[in-house]
Design a protein around this motif. Structure first.
Motif, PDB file in Angstrom:
ATOM      1  N   GLU A 170       0.809  -1.213   0.000  1.00 33.39           N
ATOM      2  CA  GLU A 170       0.000   0.000   0.000  1.00 33.39           C
ATOM      3  C   GLU A 170       0.845   1.266   0.000  1.00 33.39           C
ATOM      4  O   GLU A 170       0.349   2.348  -0.283  1.00 33.39           O
ATOM      5  N   HIS A 171       2.120   1.143   0.330  1.00 30.42           N
ATOM      6  CA  HIS A 171       2.979   2.327   0.312  1.00 30.42           C
ATOM      7  C   HIS A 171       3.117   2.895  -1.097  1.00 30.42           C
ATOM      8  O   HIS A 171       3.512   4.049  -1.257  1.00 30.42           O
ATOM      9  N   TRP A 172       2.779   2.110  -2.117  1.00 32.63           N
ATOM     10  CA  TRP A 172       2.843   2.631  -3.485  1.00 32.63           C
ATOM     11  C   TRP A 172       1.722   3.632  -3.761  1.00 32.63           C
ATOM     12  O   TRP A 172       1.856   4.464  -4.668  1.00 32.63           O
ATOM     13  N   ILE A 173       0.648   3.569  -3.009  1.00 35.13           N
ATOM     14  CA  ILE A 173      -0.480   4.470  -3.275  1.00 35.13           C
ATOM     15  C   ILE A 173      -0.109   5.930  -3.019  1.00 35.13           C
ATOM     16  O   ILE A 173      -0.300   6.778  -3.897  1.00 35.13           O
ATOM     17  N   PRO A 174       0.438   6.286  -1.854  1.00 36.81           N
ATOM     18  CA  PRO A 174       0.852   7.688  -1.699  1.00 36.81           C
ATOM     19  C   PRO A 174       1.952   8.095  -2.670  1.00 36.81           C
ATOM     20  O   PRO A 174       2.041   9.268  -3.045  1.00 36.81           O
ATOM     21  N   VAL A 175       2.773   7.138  -3.087  1.00 35.60           N
ATOM     22  CA  VAL A 175       3.788   7.458  -4.100  1.00 35.60           C
ATOM     23  C   VAL A 175       3.106   7.886  -5.395  1.00 35.60           C
ATOM     24  O   VAL A 175       3.538   8.837  -6.062  1.00 35.60           O
ATOM     25  N   ARG A 176       2.020   7.195  -5.760  1.00 39.42           N
ATOM     26  CA  ARG A 176       1.278   7.569  -6.974  1.00 39.42           C
ATOM     27  C   ARG A 176       0.649   8.954  -6.829  1.00 39.42           C
ATOM     28  O   ARG A 176       0.631   9.740  -7.777  1.00 39.42           O
ATOM     29  N   PHE A 177       0.117   9.250  -5.646  1.00 36.89           N
ATOM     30  CA  PHE A 177      -0.442  10.587  -5.431  1.00 36.89           C
ATOM     31  C   PHE A 177       0.629  11.651  -5.642  1.00 36.89           C
ATOM     32  O   PHE A 177       0.399  12.677  -6.278  1.00 36.89           O
ATOM     33  N   GLY A 178       1.806  11.395  -5.096  1.00 37.42           N
ATOM     34  CA  GLY A 178       2.905  12.338  -5.271  1.00 37.42           C
ATOM     35  C   GLY A 178       3.305  12.476  -6.728  1.00 37.42           C
ATOM     36  O   GLY A 178       3.596  13.585  -7.199  1.00 37.42           O
ATOM     37  N   ALA A 179       3.302  11.345  -7.449  1.00 39.49           N
ATOM     38  CA  ALA A 179       3.664  11.376  -8.870  1.00 39.49           C
ATOM     39  C   ALA A 179       2.672  12.212  -9.668  1.00 39.49           C
ATOM     40  O   ALA A 179       3.062  12.942 -10.599  1.00 39.49           O
ATOM     41  N   LEU A 180       1.394  12.115  -9.317  1.00 40.17           N
ATOM     42  CA  LEU A 180       0.374  12.910 -10.008  1.00 40.17           C
ATOM     43  C   LEU A 180       0.653  14.401  -9.829  1.00 40.17           C
ATOM     44  O   LEU A 180       0.584  15.174 -10.792  1.00 40.17           O
ATOM     45  N   ILE A 181       0.985  14.773  -8.608  1.00 38.81           N
ATOM     46  CA  ILE A 181       1.265  16.181  -8.318  1.00 38.81           C
ATOM     47  C   ILE A 181       2.512  16.650  -9.068  1.00 38.81           C
ATOM     48  O   ILE A 181       2.530  17.728  -9.673  1.00 38.81           O
ATOM     49  N   VAL A 182       3.551  15.822  -9.041  1.00 39.25           N
ATOM     50  CA  VAL A 182       4.800  16.193  -9.702  1.00 39.25           C
ATOM     51  C   VAL A 182       4.599  16.334 -11.210  1.00 39.25           C
ATOM     52  O   VAL A 182       5.054  17.305 -11.826  1.00 39.25           O
ATOM     53  N   GLY A 183       3.910  15.352 -11.817  1.00 46.15           N
ATOM     54  CA  GLY A 183       3.665  15.410 -13.252  1.00 46.15           C
ATOM     55  C   GLY A 183       2.889  16.651 -13.642  1.00 46.15           C
ATOM     56  O   GLY A 183       3.215  17.325 -14.635  1.00 46.15           O
ATOM     57  N   ALA A 184       1.853  16.970 -12.859  1.00 42.28           N
ATOM     58  CA  ALA A 184       1.054  18.166 -13.140  1.00 42.28           C
ATOM     59  C   ALA A 184       1.888  19.430 -12.967  1.00 42.28           C
ATOM     60  O   ALA A 184       1.799  20.373 -13.768  1.00 42.28           O
ATOM     61  N   ALA A 185       2.724  19.446 -11.937  1.00 48.80           N
ATOM     62  CA  ALA A 185       3.521  20.642 -11.655  1.00 48.80           C
ATOM     63  C   ALA A 185       4.546  20.901 -12.759  1.00 48.80           C
ATOM     64  O   ALA A 185       4.779  22.057 -13.129  1.00 48.80           O
ATOM     65  N   ILE A 186       5.145  19.842 -13.281  1.00 43.52           N
ATOM     66  CA  ILE A 186       6.172  20.019 -14.315  1.00 43.52           C
ATOM     67  C   ILE A 186       5.593  20.733 -15.532  1.00 43.52           C
ATOM     68  O   ILE A 186       6.155  21.710 -16.032  1.00 43.52           O
ATOM     69  N   SER A 187       4.444  20.248 -16.018  1.00 38.44           N
ATOM     70  CA  SER A 187       3.856  20.884 -17.200  1.00 38.44           C
ATOM     71  C   SER A 187       3.316  22.271 -16.879  1.00 38.44           C
ATOM     72  O   SER A 187       3.319  23.157 -17.738  1.00 38.44           O
ATOM     73  N   ALA A 188       2.851  22.476 -15.642  1.00 38.79           N
ATOM     74  CA  ALA A 188       2.368  23.803 -15.257  1.00 38.79           C
ATOM     75  C   ALA A 188       3.509  24.819 -15.300  1.00 38.79           C
ATOM     76  O   ALA A 188       3.341  25.949 -15.777  1.00 38.79           O
TER      77      ALA A 188
END
Length: 230
Positions: free
Chosen positions: A178-196
């Motif tokens: 389950e530790h992969w789930i918060p990692v995915r949340f973080g990845a979503l934020i990072v991916g969105a931030a990069i393009s922003a």
């Protein structure tokens, strides 16, 4: 009495990393779609349905068209991918060739989007803008369906509301992996931030991160990047 069926295999470590990269790519695409195109989402259709309802209620024809394009693109992408993967076999602890083919198709679509985006210097207008919106939604529809077809060897990548709810209900740390789930949340934020950031600093390059992230995800899924898997 027949013995119970063995549990379906979950994702291996390389696939967990691949899913995380796909989530980051989806976050980047959503930024481009919402901030750079028509203020609708490429992969979150629940929100687009709400946006469509608001646009209809406020009689905003342009917003109705944008939401309808995103919904249609996602639906078409999902339908084609569902037809293509329906014979992909029993889900296993790896992604079947047809699932990988869908992800390759998603990457190709994103490459085309990035090329067009760069050609118009990050400022698409008119029919080009609408076509890019439609194409981004198609890409996310294909990716979403590919992850469904992969079964327990994958996880949602374009929408994480259900993932968040399940994580909260089951309790933090209550389930193995389950530790992969918060990692995915973080990845979503990072991916969105990069393009922003790129939309402000270098608009012509804003559509490149999803392509890079998708390519890395494909390599990770094959176990060839960036680490050697045991």
């Amino acid at each position: 009495m027949e013995p119970p069926a063995p549990p379906s295999p979950g994702p291996t470590r390389p696939l967990h990393i691949a899913v995380t990269l796909l989530v980051a790519a989806a976050g980047s695409v959503e930024t481009i779609s919402f901030l750079g195109l028509d203020h609708v989402f490429a992969g979150v259709m629940t929100s687009n349905l709400a946006l469509l309802g608001m646009a209809i209620g406020q009689q905003q024809a342009l917003n109705v068209t944008a939401a309808a394009l995103a919904l249609a693109g996602f639906g078409i992408g999902a339908a084609v991918a569902a037809w293509f993967t329906r014979r992909s076999g029993i889900p296993a602890a790896r992604w079947q060739p047809r699932v990988m083919s869908c992800l390759v198709a998603t990457t190709v679509i994103l490459v085309v989007i990035a090329a067009v985006w760069a050609a118009v210097d990050g400022a698409p207008r008119g029919i080009t803008r609408s076509l890019l919106q439609f194409a981004a939604a198609v890409a996310m529809g294909v990716e979403s369906t590919a992850m469904v077809a992969a079964g327990h060897a994958a996880a949602p990548t374009t929408y994480l509301t259900g993932t968040l709810a399940t994580y909260i209900v089951k309790g933090v740390g209550a389930v193995r992996q389950e530790h992969w789930i918060p990692v995915r949340f973080g990845a979503l934020i990072v991916g969105a931030a990069i393009s922003a950031v790129l939309l402000k600093a270098a608009p012509a390059w804003a559509a490149v991160p999803p392509v890079v992230l998708m390519l890395c995800a494909l390599l990770a899924a094959r176990g060839r990047w960036p680490l050697r898997w045991r």
